[in-house]
Design an enzyme around this catalytic site. Sequence first.
Site, PDB file in Angstrom:
ATOM      1  N   GLY A 101      40.473  41.497  41.491  1.00 38.42           N
ATOM      2  CA  GLY A 101      41.268  41.404  40.280  1.00 38.42           C
ATOM      3  C   GLY A 101      40.709  42.266  39.165  1.00 38.42           C
ATOM      4  N   GLU A 108      31.668  45.409  45.553  1.00 39.31           N
ATOM      5  CA  GLU A 108      31.357  44.002  45.777  1.00 39.31           C
ATOM      6  C   GLU A 108      31.230  43.708  47.270  1.00 39.31           C
ATOM      7  OE1 GLU A 108      33.585  42.071  41.859  1.00 39.31           O
ATOM      8  OE2 GLU A 108      34.677  42.307  43.747  1.00 39.31           O
ATOM      9  N   LYS A 126      40.547  28.358  41.378  1.00 37.73           N
ATOM     10  CA  LYS A 126      40.457  29.334  42.470  1.00 37.73           C
ATOM     11  C   LYS A 126      40.340  28.699  43.854  1.00 37.73           C
ATOM     12  CE  LYS A 126      40.333  32.207  39.066  1.00 37.73           C
ATOM     13  NZ  LYS A 126      39.278  33.199  38.853  1.00 37.73           N
TER      14      LYS A 126
END
Length: 247
Positions: A101, A108, A126
């Site tokens: 996002g 990552e 989440k």
Amino acid sequence: MDPITAGKRAAARQAVDNHIKNNTVVGIGSGSTIVFAVERLAERVKTENLQILCIPTSFQARQLIIGNNLQLTDLERNPDIDVAIDGADEVDSDLVCIKGGGGCQTQEKVVAAAAKDFIVIADYRKDSEQLGTSWTRGIPIEVLPFAYRTVQKKIKLLLGGVAELRNGTMKAGPVVTDNGNFILDWKFDSIRNWKECNSTIKMIPGVVETGLFLNMACKAYFGQADGSVTVRSAAKMNGCGNHQNNL
């Protein structure tokens, strides 16, 4: 402190307390929740005199490490990471994550894959049974700029749904990643076999990386509105310390 912020802070602090030890190489994720993890890490380094090396996953993460006076390193010098801590946009019942996002999913994922343990921290919003329940912005896919249109067409042909070019805010034109690439947000139209989807997308020429993180997280911390934390472990991985990722 509002409930969402309280949840992020609680999850981040508990994860750092449970997984960071002395003489550890730590992958530092990106996003709003990781801010609280870095703050807690800095507190522990100062009070416990911990020797910690930090590898960033983005420009933001690098600035957080420097700003909190933590020791910065990189994958070239420290390719073996003990633990990576990062947020997520959504996590399903198998700890499959949607990330990206913030547009940093490639770095990552590289850092998470290099870590012995990958720990997810997030607030209660989440935590989902199935992907697409709460996160409706699609799965981020980093693509080479000159190939974005052909990748869009191929995704629609192979998988359906729609892959939208992510446009920037406060700037004209598309979002540009730290790697100089574009991002497509694939809004899927049904529940999928995510392993097959991930493989299909990654085989399309021009795709750099997807925001699907499969069999990577060994544990997830979800901060609740009251400041408590719910912890879930990945059953297929037999907990942390048994890292086997499936990119």
